[in-house]
Design an enzyme around this catalytic site. Structure first.
Site, short mmCIF file in Angstrom:
data_model
loop_
_atom_site.label_atom_id
_atom_site.label_comp_id
_atom_site.label_asym_id
_atom_site.label_seq_id
_atom_site.Cartn_x
_atom_site.Cartn_y
_atom_site.Cartn_z
N ASN A 1 0.81 -1.22 0.00
CA ASN A 1 0.00 0.00 0.00
C ASN A 1 0.85 1.28 0.00
O ASN A 1 0.36 2.35 0.29
CB ASN A 1 -1.01 -0.01 1.16
CG ASN A 1 -0.34 -0.19 2.51
OD1 ASN A 1 0.87 -0.05 2.64
ND2 ASN A 1 -1.13 -0.52 3.52
N HIS B 1 -7.56 6.00 10.03
CA HIS B 1 -6.42 5.36 9.34
C HIS B 1 -6.91 4.62 8.09
O HIS B 1 -7.26 3.45 8.14
CB HIS B 1 -5.74 4.40 10.31
CG HIS B 1 -4.39 3.95 9.85
ND1 HIS B 1 -3.46 3.42 10.71
CD2 HIS B 1 -3.80 3.95 8.64
CE1 HIS B 1 -2.37 3.10 10.04
NE2 HIS B 1 -2.55 3.41 8.78
P1 NAD Z 1 10.26 1.75 3.53
O1 NAD Z 1 10.89 0.70 4.38
O2 NAD Z 1 10.32 1.62 2.04
O3 NAD Z 1 10.87 3.17 3.89
C1 NAD Z 1 11.18 3.56 5.18
C2 NAD Z 1 12.31 4.58 5.11
O4 NAD Z 1 12.46 5.17 6.41
C3 NAD Z 1 13.66 3.98 4.74
O5 NAD Z 1 14.19 4.67 3.63
C4 NAD Z 1 14.50 4.19 6.00
O6 NAD Z 1 15.86 4.41 5.73
C5 NAD Z 1 13.84 5.42 6.60
N1 NAD Z 1 14.14 5.60 8.02
C6 NAD Z 1 14.01 4.70 9.02
N2 NAD Z 1 14.37 5.24 10.19
C7 NAD Z 1 14.74 6.51 9.94
C8 NAD Z 1 15.21 7.57 10.75
N3 NAD Z 1 15.41 7.41 12.07
N4 NAD Z 1 15.45 8.74 10.16
C9 NAD Z 1 15.31 8.90 8.82
N5 NAD Z 1 14.85 7.93 7.99
C10 NAD Z 1 14.58 6.76 8.55
O7 NAD Z 1 8.75 1.82 4.01
P2 NAD Z 1 7.49 2.55 3.31
O8 NAD Z 1 6.71 1.60 2.49
O9 NAD Z 1 7.95 3.82 2.69
O10 NAD Z 1 6.62 2.85 4.63
C11 NAD Z 1 7.12 3.73 5.63
C12 NAD Z 1 6.19 3.77 6.82
O11 NAD Z 1 4.94 4.35 6.45
C13 NAD Z 1 5.80 2.39 7.38
O12 NAD Z 1 6.77 1.86 8.24
C14 NAD Z 1 4.51 2.72 8.11
O13 NAD Z 1 4.77 3.16 9.43
C15 NAD Z 1 3.92 3.86 7.30
N6 NAD Z 1 2.77 3.39 6.49
C16 NAD Z 1 1.54 3.94 6.72
C17 NAD Z 1 0.45 3.50 6.00
C18 NAD Z 1 -0.92 4.10 6.21
O14 NAD Z 1 -1.92 3.46 5.86
N7 NAD Z 1 -1.03 5.31 6.72
C19 NAD Z 1 0.60 2.47 5.06
C20 NAD Z 1 1.88 1.97 4.80
C21 NAD Z 1 2.95 2.42 5.54
#
Ligand code: NAD
Length: 398
Positions: free
Chosen positions: A146, A332
């Site tokens: 997603n 959400h």
């Molecule tokens: P992803 O793993 O592709 O990207 C996460 C990024 O965060 C990575 O590039 C990582 O290096 C960076 N990161 C981690 N810790 C960090 C820090 N301390 N400082 C700076 N950067 C940091 O994941 P994604 O698919 O992009 O999803 C990210 C987040 O979004 C998920 O973990 C989730 O919490 C949230 N999300 C929310 C929904 C929703 O419905 N609202 C849906 C999917 C994901």
């Protein structure tokens, strides 16, 4: 085996008899070339509600044919909840970030048979990851399922907040026509500086989608993007979040919730943002300090705050983000469009097929394996837990 599945409630008036669209567009691959979920079969119709109790993630036939027991409930908070009782002898637990079953250390330690916690979605912070590591419970999620759904929601929220759509829509709906009222907080996004905290799957997609609006793009991440992408999008990389927020008109948060990112946007960091900036958080509620956000909206330090993530979830009815000024919150929802549900239901089935048949689960889906952060978890999370305070979810009144 016993599979416990915690899903959100059905629609108040029962499952829909029909849906606006009769089919979903066909997607070949995710943007980086990763394949979509590849279960051997599916027993659901893509585009129908799957994430609620009666939707069952389309899993019942598959699991029962293989002789497993499936328990599905939405009753998840507190010691007397169905989920807290059923987890005790479950082998696998499935939960979704939209309606998170907070798997605290206490519950993990009670669940003596538990081997696998599946997040039907992305973001496994509702599991005490440190306790999962200590108790050798593997944690997996449906990476990418997603991410694009969320980046679409981010674009919608940036435009709606900067242009002040909510106010204008309310005027139209209520029979009004005062144009001056409607535009006194309305700006163009063109020319603005937009920055993302984290440029992973969601953050990078949001940057790409905002590029055609003639904006200046910034990012901060603990992993730097390839130079070719920085050049293509004319990105400014920041070594610290402070440096980025000081120059951005709009900041969007896209990192996972873990001990390093919990409470990142506190009073101090918000105070370092450009005065009157907009903050969009579709990552996790706890990355922002609840009171500091409400105070910044009241003082004008922030012009708007929007997102779909709260802490805890469901948010208590008196959660201050429900009533603070100039917010554009949704429950959400961004990652659980009907389109996304089809992908994470298929991904959950793929993971279960691998688990039962002892076939390795894709590394991209792994968060914790054999007591360590692994795969996507090793890349994007840090050790520790972020579930404290989740008992407050019990205060939500339907
Ligand atoms: P992803 O793993 O592709 O990207 C996460 C990024 O965060 C990575 O590039 C990582 O290096 C960076 N990161 C981690 N810790 C960090 C820090 N301390 N400082 C700076 N950067 C940091 O994941 P994604 O698919 O992009 O999803 C990210 C987040 O979004 C998920 O973990 C989730 O919490 C949230 N999300 C929310 C929904 C929703 O419905 N609202 C849906 C999917 C994901």
């Amino acid at each position: 085996m016993k599979i416990l599945c915690v899903l959100y409630d059905d629609p108040k008036d029962g499952m829909p008899k029909n849906y606006p669209l009769s089919e979903l567009p066909e997607l070949k691959k995710y943007p980086d070339g990763m394949t979509l979920p590849t279960p051997k079969a599916i027993d659901f119709t893509p585009g129908e509600l799957l994430g609620c109790v009666s939707g069952e993630l389309g899993l019942r036939k598959f699991l029962e044919e293989r002789g497993h027991t499936l328990v599905i409930t939405s009753d998840k908070d507190g010691d007397n909840s169905v989920a807290a009782k059923e987890i005790v002898d479950a082998d696998v637990v499935i939960s979704q970030p939209f309606w998170p079953f907070y798997l605290t250390r206490e519950l993990i330690e009670k669940a003596r048979n538990l081997k696998l916690a599946i997040t039907a979605g992305i973001g496994s912070d509702h599991v005490d990851l440190q306790a999962a590591m200590d108790n050798k419970v593997d944690v997996v999620e449906v990476t990418y399922c997603n991410s694009i759904s969320v980046s679409e929601h981010i674009v919608m929220m940036i435009l709606s907040m900067v242009r002040d759509y909510h106010n204008q829509h309310a005027i139209a709906k209520s029979g009004g026509w005062n144009i001056a009222d409607a535009v006194q907080r309305s700006y163009d996004v063109e020319g603005m500086h937009i920055g993302t905290v984290a440029a992973g799957r969601i953050g990078l997609s949001a940057l790409r989608k905002m590029k055609p609006f003639e904006t200046h793009l910034h990012y901060f991440d603990r992993h730097r993007l390839p130079e070719s992408i920085e050049k293509e999008l004319d990105l400014t990389f920041h070594e610290s979040v402070e440096s980025m927020v000081a120059v951005c008109d709009v900041v969007t948060i896209n990192c996972p919730l873990h001990p390093e990112t919990e409470n990142m946007f506190d009073k101090e960091l918000i105070g370092k943002m450009k005065k009157g900036a907009y903050l969009i958080n579709t990552a996790r509620g706890k990355i922002c300090n609840r009171e500091a956000i409400a105070d910044a909206l009241k003082s004008g330090q922030l012009s708007g705050y929007a997102g779909d993530v709260w802490f805890p979830q469901p948010a208590p009815n008196d959660h201050v983000w429900r009533t603070m000024p100039n917010h554009g919150m949704t429950p959400h929802t961004s990652g659980t469009s009907l389109s996304a549900q089809a992908r994470y239901a298929a991904g959950t089935r793929e993971i279960l097929e691998c688990f039962f048949d002892d076939v390795p689960i894709r590394a991209q889906y792994l968060i914790v394996q054999n007591g360590e952060l692994a795969g996507a978890g090793a890349h994007s999370y840090s050790k520790g837990t972020a579930t404290s305070g989740s008992e407050e979810a019990e205060r939500y009144k339907k």
